[in-house]
Design a protein around this motif. Sequence first.
Motif, mmCIF file in Angstrom:
data_model
loop_
_atom_site.group_PDB
_atom_site.id
_atom_site.type_symbol
_atom_site.label_atom_id
_atom_site.label_comp_id
_atom_site.label_asym_id
_atom_site.label_seq_id
_atom_site.Cartn_x
_atom_site.Cartn_y
_atom_site.Cartn_z
ATOM 1 N N GLY A 1 28.050 -7.239 -39.355
ATOM 2 C CA GLY A 1 27.181 -6.267 -40.008
ATOM 3 C C GLY A 1 25.993 -5.860 -39.168
ATOM 4 O O GLY A 1 24.906 -5.615 -39.701
ATOM 5 N N ILE A 2 26.199 -5.766 -37.870
ATOM 6 C CA ILE A 2 25.130 -5.396 -36.938
ATOM 7 C C ILE A 2 25.513 -4.090 -36.250
ATOM 8 O O ILE A 2 26.650 -3.920 -35.815
ATOM 9 N N GLY A 3 24.557 -3.154 -36.154
ATOM 10 C CA GLY A 3 24.821 -1.886 -35.504
ATOM 11 C C GLY A 3 24.827 -2.014 -33.992
ATOM 12 O O GLY A 3 24.044 -2.780 -33.419
ATOM 13 N N LEU A 4 25.705 -1.270 -33.343
ATOM 14 C CA LEU A 4 25.781 -1.245 -31.882
ATOM 15 C C LEU A 4 25.022 -0.030 -31.380
ATOM 16 O O LEU A 4 25.342 1.108 -31.730
ATOM 17 N N VAL A 5 24.011 -0.266 -30.563
ATOM 18 C CA VAL A 5 23.160 0.815 -30.085
ATOM 19 C C VAL A 5 23.928 1.732 -29.136
ATOM 20 O O VAL A 5 24.618 1.271 -28.222
ATOM 21 N N GLY B 1 24.076 6.148 -16.853
ATOM 22 C CA GLY B 1 25.223 5.487 -16.252
ATOM 23 C C GLY B 1 24.980 4.100 -15.711
ATOM 24 O O GLY B 1 25.899 3.476 -15.173
ATOM 25 N N ARG B 2 23.789 3.577 -15.883
ATOM 26 C CA ARG B 2 23.485 2.274 -15.279
ATOM 27 C C ARG B 2 24.105 1.119 -16.047
ATOM 28 O O ARG B 2 24.558 0.134 -15.452
ATOM 29 N N TRP B 3 24.101 1.192 -17.386
ATOM 30 C CA TRP B 3 24.624 0.102 -18.213
ATOM 31 C C TRP B 3 25.696 0.629 -19.153
ATOM 32 O O TRP B 3 25.855 1.842 -19.307
ATOM 33 N N PRO B 4 26.454 -0.258 -19.797
ATOM 34 C CA PRO B 4 27.563 0.191 -20.645
ATOM 35 C C PRO B 4 27.117 1.168 -21.734
ATOM 36 O O PRO B 4 26.021 1.042 -22.293
ATOM 37 N N TYR B 5 27.987 2.104 -22.007
ATOM 38 C CA TYR B 5 27.731 3.116 -23.031
ATOM 39 C C TYR B 5 28.790 2.975 -24.125
ATOM 40 O O TYR B 5 29.984 2.904 -23.847
ATOM 41 N N PHE B 6 28.327 2.913 -25.365
ATOM 42 C CA PHE B 6 29.231 2.786 -26.513
ATOM 43 C C PHE B 6 28.879 3.836 -27.551
ATOM 44 O O PHE B 6 27.708 4.180 -27.726
ATOM 45 N N GLU B 7 29.893 4.298 -28.268
ATOM 46 C CA GLU B 7 29.660 5.107 -29.465
ATOM 47 C C GLU B 7 30.377 4.509 -30.669
ATOM 48 O O GLU B 7 30.553 5.181 -31.687
ATOM 49 N N ASP B 8 30.776 3.244 -30.577
ATOM 50 C CA ASP B 8 31.451 2.593 -31.694
ATOM 51 C C ASP B 8 30.493 2.454 -32.879
ATOM 52 O O ASP B 8 29.355 1.992 -32.728
ATOM 53 N N VAL B 9 30.954 2.828 -34.044
ATOM 54 C CA VAL B 9 30.166 2.663 -35.267
ATOM 55 C C VAL B 9 30.532 1.314 -35.869
ATOM 56 O O VAL B 9 31.681 1.078 -36.236
ATOM 57 N N THR B 10 29.556 0.421 -35.951
ATOM 58 C CA THR B 10 29.834 -0.938 -36.420
ATOM 59 C C THR B 10 29.070 -1.300 -37.693
ATOM 60 O O THR B 10 29.202 -2.416 -38.194
ATOM 61 N N ALA B 11 28.248 -0.388 -38.202
ATOM 62 C CA ALA B 11 27.497 -0.629 -39.436
ATOM 63 C C ALA B 11 27.290 0.720 -40.114
ATOM 64 O O ALA B 11 27.867 1.731 -39.699
ATOM 65 N N ASP B 12 26.458 0.765 -41.145
ATOM 66 C CA ASP B 12 26.274 2.015 -41.881
ATOM 67 C C ASP B 12 25.144 2.854 -41.299
ATOM 68 O O ASP B 12 24.565 3.695 -41.996
ATOM 69 N N LEU B 13 24.831 2.629 -40.039
ATOM 70 C CA LEU B 13 23.849 3.448 -39.344
ATOM 71 C C LEU B 13 24.290 3.609 -37.899
ATOM 72 O O LEU B 13 25.089 2.827 -37.377
ATOM 73 N N VAL B 14 23.742 4.638 -37.256
ATOM 74 C CA VAL B 14 23.905 4.824 -35.816
ATOM 75 C C VAL B 14 22.503 4.840 -35.214
ATOM 76 O O VAL B 14 21.638 5.594 -35.675
ATOM 77 N N TYR B 15 22.291 4.001 -34.220
ATOM 78 C CA TYR B 15 20.974 3.860 -33.599
ATOM 79 C C TYR B 15 21.114 4.257 -32.133
ATOM 80 O O TYR B 15 21.879 3.643 -31.385
ATOM 81 N N VAL B 16 20.403 5.305 -31.733
ATOM 82 C CA VAL B 16 20.546 5.892 -30.403
ATOM 83 C C VAL B 16 19.252 5.705 -29.617
ATOM 84 O O VAL B 16 18.161 5.995 -30.126
ATOM 85 N N ARG B 17 19.393 5.247 -28.362
ATOM 86 C CA ARG B 17 18.244 5.149 -27.456
ATOM 87 C C ARG B 17 18.557 5.978 -26.210
ATOM 88 O O ARG B 17 19.515 5.696 -25.502
ATOM 89 N N LEU B 18 17.729 6.979 -25.971
ATOM 90 C CA LEU B 18 17.955 7.908 -24.874
ATOM 91 C C LEU B 18 16.954 7.603 -23.768
ATOM 92 O O LEU B 18 15.780 7.987 -23.824
#
Length: 277
Positions: A189-193, A199-216
């Motif tokens: 039950g933890i969101g994946l940022v 391109g320096r670190w892994p990029y994910f768009e998997d939705v793992t909770a009831d929110l999406v948390y984006v850091r640009l």
Amino acid sequence: MVGEIRIGISGWRYAPWRADFYPRGLPQRAELAYAAERMTAIEVNGSFYALQRPASYQRWRSEVPDGFRFSVKGPRFITHMKKLADARTPLANFFASGVLALGPVLGPVLWQLPPTLGYDADRLRAFAAELPRSTGAAASLARQHDQRLDGEGRAWTASEDDRPIQHVLEVRHDTFRTPEFPELLRELGIGLVVADTAGRWPYFEDVTADLVYVRLHGDSELYVSGYDDPALDRWAAKVLDWADRGLDVWVFFDNDTKVRAPKDAMALIERVRAART
């Protein structure tokens, strides 16, 4: 139902922003209120470097308008030094440091792992088991703080209500590039940022909770480059799509070096509002 969208910046006290984003002569004490009038959320990142004080959280809460929200970044003592192990007392100290004084303006709690910490399912399970999932549970945990927070006005261990606390995780090691990882976060039950790091670190768009948390963190150069119009259009489309799927969306710009973050945040807010009207 359409999810809520909140867009803002990671932190708000940056010297280069003065006489640029912040008007010349604006007192530093007025910077949060100025930023909060133009954003819908701000990520508290001073909490990553050191435990703050209840009086600070109370003051921040008083300086933002109705409907505004803060997310709070968990301490690097837990993520970088303890590496998520034996975290119960540090977690108690963190939640006792004033986080709960934010009351209804408290949003998600962010946990950012260091680039040196790889994927370990057992480590993540053990850490997740210690995380309070509601403000009531966080208050109970906060009352277990150690002597560091003893003293007048040093600890805040009460909650005004009992509502859910959402936790999100940002990772920076290549070993997290496995299908097992997002599946584990769904189980926990933890969101994946969604972290854009040029391109320096892994990029994910998997939705793992009831929110999406984006850091640009920067479109082409980490912490430096801004987002041009085509890039902002792409992010606006993503944000709107997530929200149309019923997910609450939180977006924070962390490309602060050249005063891009607040300007990019306001530009994205404009695009999202235009699309929804």
